[in-house]
Design an enzyme around this catalytic site. Structure first.
Site, PDB file in Angstrom:
ATOM      1  N   CYS A  57      10.425  -4.672 -27.505  1.00 40.46           N
ATOM      2  CA  CYS A  57      10.881  -5.097 -28.216  1.00 40.46           C
ATOM      3  C   CYS A  57      13.263  -5.220 -27.961  1.00 40.46           C
ATOM      4  CB  CYS A  57      11.647  -3.229 -29.039  1.00 40.46           C
ATOM      5  SG  CYS A  57      12.277  -2.144 -27.993  1.00 40.46           S
ATOM      6  N   HIS A 105      13.724   2.372 -28.711  1.00 40.47           N
ATOM      7  CA  HIS A 105      13.220   1.377 -29.607  1.00 40.47           C
ATOM      8  C   HIS A 105      13.756   0.444 -30.292  1.00 40.47           C
ATOM      9  CE1 HIS A 105       9.938  -0.754 -31.247  1.00 40.47           C
ATOM     10  NE2 HIS A 105      10.552  -0.744 -32.817  1.00 40.47           N
ATOM     11  N   HIS A 117      10.336  -6.810 -35.373  1.00 41.11           N
ATOM     12  CA  HIS A 117      10.379  -6.131 -33.846  1.00 41.11           C
ATOM     13  C   HIS A 117       9.083  -6.479 -33.790  1.00 41.11           C
ATOM     14  CE1 HIS A 117       8.509  -2.385 -35.539  1.00 41.11           C
ATOM     15  NE2 HIS A 117       8.723  -3.353 -36.024  1.00 41.11           N
TER      16      HIS A 117
END
Length: 145
Positions: A57, A105, A117
């Site tokens: 990510c 994240h 993402h």
């Protein structure tokens, strides 16, 4: 001296034209970053990867913003402390959206309630709803440039 123009950065005020210039500059950089991120859709997610063949990510957001000349820290948690905090009601394409209590994240806001993402190992880079993990999972947002 009194009556002389002041440096907007020195006194904290900006003219409407300067604000518009700043927004336009951000939009240009954000467009580059978002274009790069979208071009990675379908690539594998691999923990610790920052491209070009696979991403995690934060590796994806780091690589995307690097194409726009903006240097980000390597991890999502470090990126969560970089740039300017943005209220979730004021998200603009290119903003970084962080998830989970530990901001572990990150995704790149793409507009219309979506992010690009790298969801996690075994998945592929994708564009999906910012609520992919539920509204309660959203931690914060930052504008990196």
């Amino acid at each position: 001296m009194p009556g002389e123009p002041t440096d907007p950065a020195a006194d904290g005020t900006f003219t409407e034209a300067q604000t518009q210039d700043s927004r336009a500059a951000y939009a240009g950089k954000a467009g580059q970053a978002l274009g790069f991120a979208r071009a990675q859709i379908g690539r594998p997610c691999v923990q610790g990867a920052s491209g070009p063949g696979s991403y995690d990510c934060s590796g994806l957001t780091l690589a995307a913003w690097r194409t726009a000349g903006v240097v980000l820290p390597r991890t999502a948690r470090e990126q969560a402390g970089h740039g300017t905090e943005v209220p979730l009601t004021a998200l603009e394409p290119g903003d970084l959206v962080f998830f989970h209590a530990d901001a572990g994240h990150v995704g790149l806001y793409a507009g219309n309630g979506t992010i690009v993402h790298a969801p996690g190992p075994g998945a592929t880079v994708r564009e999906e709803s910012v609520f992919f993990a539920g509204a309660q999972a959203i931690h914060s947002a930052r504008r990196p440039a």
